[in-house]
Design a protein around this motif. Structure first.
Motif, mmCIF file in Angstrom:
data_model
loop_
_atom_site.group_PDB
_atom_site.id
_atom_site.type_symbol
_atom_site.label_atom_id
_atom_site.label_comp_id
_atom_site.label_asym_id
_atom_site.label_seq_id
_atom_site.Cartn_x
_atom_site.Cartn_y
_atom_site.Cartn_z
ATOM 1 N N GLY A 1 0.786 -1.227 0.000
ATOM 2 C CA GLY A 1 0.000 0.000 0.000
ATOM 3 C C GLY A 1 0.815 1.272 0.000
ATOM 4 O O GLY A 1 0.255 2.363 0.116
ATOM 5 N N GLU A 2 2.128 1.165 -0.147
ATOM 6 C CA GLU A 2 3.008 2.336 -0.157
ATOM 7 C C GLU A 2 3.716 2.481 -1.494
ATOM 8 O O GLU A 2 3.835 1.521 -2.266
ATOM 9 C CB GLU A 2 4.078 2.227 0.940
ATOM 10 N N VAL A 3 4.200 3.688 -1.738
ATOM 11 C CA VAL A 3 5.129 3.933 -2.834
ATOM 12 C C VAL A 3 6.401 4.540 -2.250
ATOM 13 O O VAL A 3 6.381 5.135 -1.168
ATOM 14 C CB VAL A 3 4.550 4.881 -3.901
ATOM 15 N N ARG A 4 7.499 4.356 -2.963
ATOM 16 C CA ARG A 4 8.733 5.048 -2.597
ATOM 17 C C ARG A 4 8.912 6.226 -3.543
ATOM 18 O O ARG A 4 8.740 6.087 -4.757
ATOM 19 C CB ARG A 4 9.944 4.120 -2.692
ATOM 20 N N VAL A 5 9.216 7.363 -2.960
ATOM 21 C CA VAL A 5 9.381 8.582 -3.740
ATOM 22 C C VAL A 5 10.851 8.984 -3.735
ATOM 23 O O VAL A 5 11.475 9.073 -2.674
ATOM 24 C CB VAL A 5 8.527 9.727 -3.163
ATOM 25 N N ARG A 6 11.382 9.207 -4.928
ATOM 26 C CA ARG A 6 12.699 9.826 -5.054
ATOM 27 C C ARG A 6 12.480 11.321 -4.900
ATOM 28 O O ARG A 6 11.893 11.972 -5.757
ATOM 29 C CB ARG A 6 13.326 9.516 -6.417
ATOM 30 N N ILE A 7 12.901 11.855 -3.764
ATOM 31 C CA ILE A 7 12.593 13.239 -3.422
ATOM 32 C C ILE A 7 13.501 14.199 -4.187
ATOM 33 O O ILE A 7 14.724 14.041 -4.208
ATOM 34 C CB ILE A 7 12.735 13.456 -1.904
ATOM 35 N N HIS A 8 12.881 15.190 -4.805
ATOM 36 C CA HIS A 8 13.631 16.269 -5.446
ATOM 37 C C HIS A 8 13.651 17.526 -4.586
ATOM 38 O O HIS A 8 14.597 18.312 -4.651
ATOM 39 C CB HIS A 8 13.039 16.589 -6.820
ATOM 40 N N ALA A 9 12.607 17.709 -3.794
ATOM 41 C CA ALA A 9 12.538 18.902 -2.943
ATOM 42 C C ALA A 9 11.631 18.620 -1.753
ATOM 43 O O ALA A 9 10.754 17.761 -1.805
ATOM 44 C CB ALA A 9 12.026 20.107 -3.736
ATOM 45 N N ALA A 10 11.885 19.360 -0.681
ATOM 46 C CA ALA A 10 11.072 19.290 0.531
ATOM 47 C C ALA A 10 10.974 20.708 1.079
ATOM 48 O O ALA A 10 11.702 21.598 0.626
ATOM 49 C CB ALA A 10 11.698 18.345 1.559
ATOM 50 N N SER A 11 10.099 20.938 2.053
ATOM 51 C CA SER A 11 10.026 22.277 2.622
ATOM 52 C C SER A 11 9.949 22.206 4.136
ATOM 53 O O SER A 11 9.580 21.187 4.722
ATOM 54 C CB SER A 11 8.837 23.076 2.062
ATOM 55 N N VAL A 12 10.301 23.317 4.767
ATOM 56 C CA VAL A 12 10.387 23.397 6.224
ATOM 57 C C VAL A 12 9.064 23.884 6.801
ATOM 58 O O VAL A 12 8.475 24.849 6.309
ATOM 59 C CB VAL A 12 11.532 24.341 6.643
ATOM 60 N N ASN A 13 8.621 23.224 7.853
ATOM 61 C CA ASN A 13 7.450 23.643 8.608
ATOM 62 C C ASN A 13 7.818 23.772 10.084
ATOM 63 O O ASN A 13 8.805 23.185 10.544
ATOM 64 C CB ASN A 13 6.318 22.616 8.460
ATOM 65 N N GLY A 14 7.010 24.511 10.815
ATOM 66 C CA GLY A 14 7.262 24.659 12.240
ATOM 67 C C GLY A 14 7.308 23.334 12.964
ATOM 68 O O GLY A 14 8.059 23.161 13.939
ATOM 69 N N PHE A 15 6.531 22.364 12.494
ATOM 70 C CA PHE A 15 6.521 21.041 13.106
ATOM 71 C C PHE A 15 7.903 20.398 13.055
ATOM 72 O O PHE A 15 8.312 19.701 14.000
ATOM 73 C CB PHE A 15 5.497 20.156 12.401
ATOM 74 N N ASP A 16 8.628 20.610 11.972
ATOM 75 C CA ASP A 16 9.961 20.025 11.837
ATOM 76 C C ASP A 16 10.905 20.545 12.911
ATOM 77 O O ASP A 16 11.690 19.782 13.490
ATOM 78 C CB ASP A 16 10.539 20.340 10.450
ATOM 79 N N LEU A 17 10.821 21.836 13.190
ATOM 80 C CA LEU A 17 11.663 22.415 14.239
ATOM 81 C C LEU A 17 11.250 21.893 15.609
ATOM 82 O O LEU A 17 12.104 21.682 16.481
ATOM 83 C CB LEU A 17 11.591 23.940 14.200
ATOM 84 N N ALA A 18 9.961 21.661 15.793
ATOM 85 C CA ALA A 18 9.488 21.127 17.066
ATOM 86 C C ALA A 18 10.019 19.716 17.299
ATOM 87 O O ALA A 18 10.444 19.371 18.413
ATOM 88 C CB ALA A 18 7.959 21.128 17.098
ATOM 89 N N VAL A 19 10.014 18.890 16.258
ATOM 90 C CA VAL A 19 10.555 17.532 16.386
ATOM 91 C C VAL A 19 12.052 17.584 16.662
ATOM 92 O O VAL A 19 12.568 16.865 17.532
ATOM 93 C CB VAL A 19 10.268 16.713 15.111
ATOM 94 N N ALA A 20 12.760 18.437 15.939
ATOM 95 C CA ALA A 20 14.201 18.554 16.127
ATOM 96 C C ALA A 20 14.547 18.968 17.552
ATOM 97 O O ALA A 20 15.555 18.520 18.126
ATOM 98 C CB ALA A 20 14.787 19.552 15.126
ATOM 99 N N ALA A 21 13.713 19.803 18.145
ATOM 100 C CA ALA A 21 13.965 20.305 19.497
ATOM 101 C C ALA A 21 13.473 19.349 20.579
ATOM 102 O O ALA A 21 13.708 19.584 21.766
ATOM 103 C CB ALA A 21 13.313 21.666 19.672
ATOM 104 N N GLY A 22 12.781 18.284 20.188
ATOM 105 C CA GLY A 22 12.308 17.318 21.160
ATOM 106 C C GLY A 22 10.949 17.610 21.755
ATOM 107 O O GLY A 22 10.517 16.936 22.695
ATOM 108 N N TYR A 23 10.231 18.594 21.208
ATOM 109 C CA TYR A 23 8.948 18.984 21.789
ATOM 110 C C TYR A 23 7.849 17.949 21.570
ATOM 111 O O TYR A 23 6.814 17.992 22.244
ATOM 112 C CB TYR A 23 8.493 20.329 21.226
#
Length: 309
Positions: free
Chosen positions: A26-48
């Protein structure tokens, strides 16, 4: 593959080499060309998010992505190798992220096909912000000629909300402070620009003496609910329940980005048709994700994008 990861809760994120993931049923694998930053990403990085979600290490950071399907799991019929896709990694745990060269995603939610008219760089900036913006517009239930105050108009969600509201025939009052911010929101369709670092209430009252029909609350204090006319709507990405915003006159609508395939398709269609455009402040390489985080944390005009090519 290269990926920007956390190895445990206390470790700071860093670039690492990981095995290329294989898609499950039920999944596909994506060869990523680009991604973007969200506030959630910083929260995960900080351990929140430590106490709120399951973490699987090594944990690849990143939610939004755009790229090409390069492998298909069993049972998948709606996508094929080579399809251009975009979306948001939406799994019950944190671990598989988009700040990498590859990611596996389920096809039931968080992925849609990317029109040829929309580049990977722009598609990567569309997932969470676009889904949230469409949810804001739906929650505001605007009618042509009504007035919407967008508090937090210069961010990734806000720039989309301004454009969608203008396209719906609403009169848009947008917050901005610097000359660059004011020029941006005006160009995107704001009819009135107010300075959120000055007396916001008096500026909005001058433009809408009877109150605004709706507020899109994306930044700042929830007290802007007082600027809504009786019977109006207060839509917010920053509150979880109506009880958090005391009001006797407005309907409070908490908004959560839900990147279903249908919603993502609406986002992509808006971009492909030219109804809306993505505002990108800066583009970084995968080796520069920490610098991208630093830029994001200082406040942005639109979106910050990571490229993996």
């Amino acid at each position: 593959m290269r990926a920007f990861v956390k190895t445990d809760f206390d470790a700071g994120p860093a670039l690492a080499d990981l095995a290329v993931p294989e898609p499950s049923e039920g999944e596909v694998r994506v060869r990523i060309h680009a991604a973007s930053v969200n506030g959630f990403d910083l929260a995960v990085a900080a351990g929140y998010t430590k106490d709120y979600m399951e973490h699987r290490f090594p944990l690849v950071l990143g939610k939004d992505f755009a790229g090409e399907v390069d492998a298909v799991g069993t049972g998948v019929t709606e996508y094929a190798v080579g399809d251009r896709v975009f979306g948001t990694v939406t799994k019950a745990y944190l671990g598989d992220g988009s700040f990498a060269e590859y990611v596996t995603v389920p096809t039931t939610v968080g992925i849609a096909k990317l029109p040829e008219q929309v580049s990977f760089t722009y598609g990567a900036a569309l997932g969470l912000a676009g889904a949230a913006a469409h949810a804001i517009i739906d929650g505001a239930a605007l009618q042509p000629g009504q007035t919407l105050l967008v508090a937090g108009a210069t961010g990734g969600v806000g720039t989309q909300v301004v454009q969608l509201a203008a396209a719906a025939g609403a009169r848009v009052i947008a917050t901005a402070h610097t000359d660059a911010e004011r020029e941006l929101v005006s160009r995107l369709g704001a009819d009135v620009v107010v300075d959120h670092q000055a007396d916001l209430a008096s500026q909005v009252r001058a433009a809408a003496p009877d109150g605004v029909d709706a507020v899109a609350h994306l930044a700042g204090d929830a007290s802007v609910v007082d600027l809504v006319r009786e019977g109006g709507r207060f839509t917010s990405t920053l509150v979880q329940s109506p009880e958090q915003v005391p009001t006797q006159t407005a309907t409070v609508v908490p908004v959560f980005a839900n990147p279903t395939t249908e919603v993502l398709g609406r986002c992509a269609a808006s971009q492909a048709s030219g109804e809306t455009t993505i505002v990108i402040q800066e583009v970084f390489s995968l080796e520069q994700v920490q610098a991208a985080f630093d830029t994001f944390s200082r406040g942005t005009l639109g979106k910050v994008v990571i490229t993996t090519d």
